[in-house]
Design an enzyme around this catalytic site. Structure first.
Site, PDB file in Angstrom:
ATOM      1  CG  ASP A  31      -9.456  -1.437  -1.358  1.00 26.25           C
ATOM      2  OD1 ASP A  31      -9.326  -0.420  -0.631  1.00 26.25           O
ATOM      3  OD2 ASP A  31      -8.588  -2.319  -1.431  1.00 26.25           O
ATOM      4  CE  LYS A  42     -13.054  -3.136  -5.751  1.00 25.94           C
ATOM      5  NZ  LYS A  42     -13.040  -4.273  -4.814  1.00 25.94           N
TER       6      LYS A  42
END
Ligand code: SF4
Length: 258
Positions: free
Chosen positions: A186, A167
């Protein structure tokens, strides 16, 4: 290149002005995504079929034409540190902390050899400050000692930095360098991908793979920002504002409030 710019001598996250704080009027109150106003989503079915995905992307473009990273940064290194700090913390708090932090520690060398006790207190408002201090100092040290002081520009190299998983690496590559290496997944992207029926998976890595197969690569960076913006402004976790959502007719989520 980092999208944030200096304006009037102050750092500013691109597209974070007041006018961008909510979906555009047209998108909020007007036509549904992709202009499918009548039969709308029903005609497009469910799941990630190409026509439905195109309609979702069009709706997001209409609602959030300026969507971008809301972490204030001037360069990829600052973005990397801000992204590490943003775990379990709002961007607003991170931006508040980094305002002073980046003045005191202007580069990787400064953070690599910081006093850990002092750094812990300086980043304390972001939570998990001990672990974050280790990650920040570890990543900075590696950048100085193994990457010549510069943030690496490949997924493979970024993943070798302490505290950096896919991420964070995707945020840095996408918003720091403009490289579409993957899709940022996310909590917002995860929730909205599920609600919009773009994935059946719950594991972020698998969700990312699904999105990478469904969304054209040229849209990966913007799509992540747009979903994050939509998740923050409209499609909230607990009580989504479906009456304000321009994707409503494309959405078949059990969480819908209308
Ligand atoms: S749950 Fe509601 S707010 Fe979220 S995408 Fe569906 S219609 Fe929009």
């Amino acid at each position: 290149m980092a999208k944030s710019k200096k304006k009037n001598g102050k750092k500013k996250a691109a597209g974070t002005g007041k006018s961008a704080a909510r979906p555009t009027k047209t998108a909020r109150g007007g036509a549904t995504a992709g202009g499918h106003k009548s039969a709308g989503g029903l005609a497009l079915g469910r799941g990630p079929n190409p026509a439905r995905v195109r309609a979702i992307l069009q709706g997001l473009d209409e609602a959030y034409p300026e969507a971008s990273c809301e972490l204030i940064h001037e360069n990829p290194f600052e973005l990397l540190i801000s992204t590490i700090l943003s775990a379990q913390c709002t961007d607003v708090t991170v931006n508040m902390v980094t305002k002073d932090l980046f003045q005191k520690y202007p580069d990787a060398r400064a953070l690599a050899y910081a006093d850990p006790r002092a750094l812990e207190q300086e980043i304390r408002p972001t939570g998990f400050f001990r672990n974050k201090t280790k990650s920040i100092m570890g990543a900075s040290k590696k950048i100085v000692e193994e990457f010549g002081g510069k943030v690496p520009q490949t997924m493979e190299e970024l993943l070798t930095l302490p505290g950096v998983a896919r991420k964070t690496a995707n945020v840095v590559l996408g918003s720091g360098f403009g490289i579409a290496s993957g899709v940022v997944v996310d909590t917002h992207v995860q929730r909205l991908s599920e609600r919009l029926d773009l994935t059946k998976n719950t594991d972020p890595k698998k969700i990312e793979q699904d999105l990478m197969q469904t969304i054209p690569q040229g849209k990966w960076i913007r799509f992540s920002h747009q979903l994050i913006w939509h998740g923050r402004r409209v499609c909230n976790a607990r009580k989504p504002k479906c009456a304000e959502c321009n994707l409503e007719r494309l959405c078949h989520s059990k969480d819908k409030t209308i």
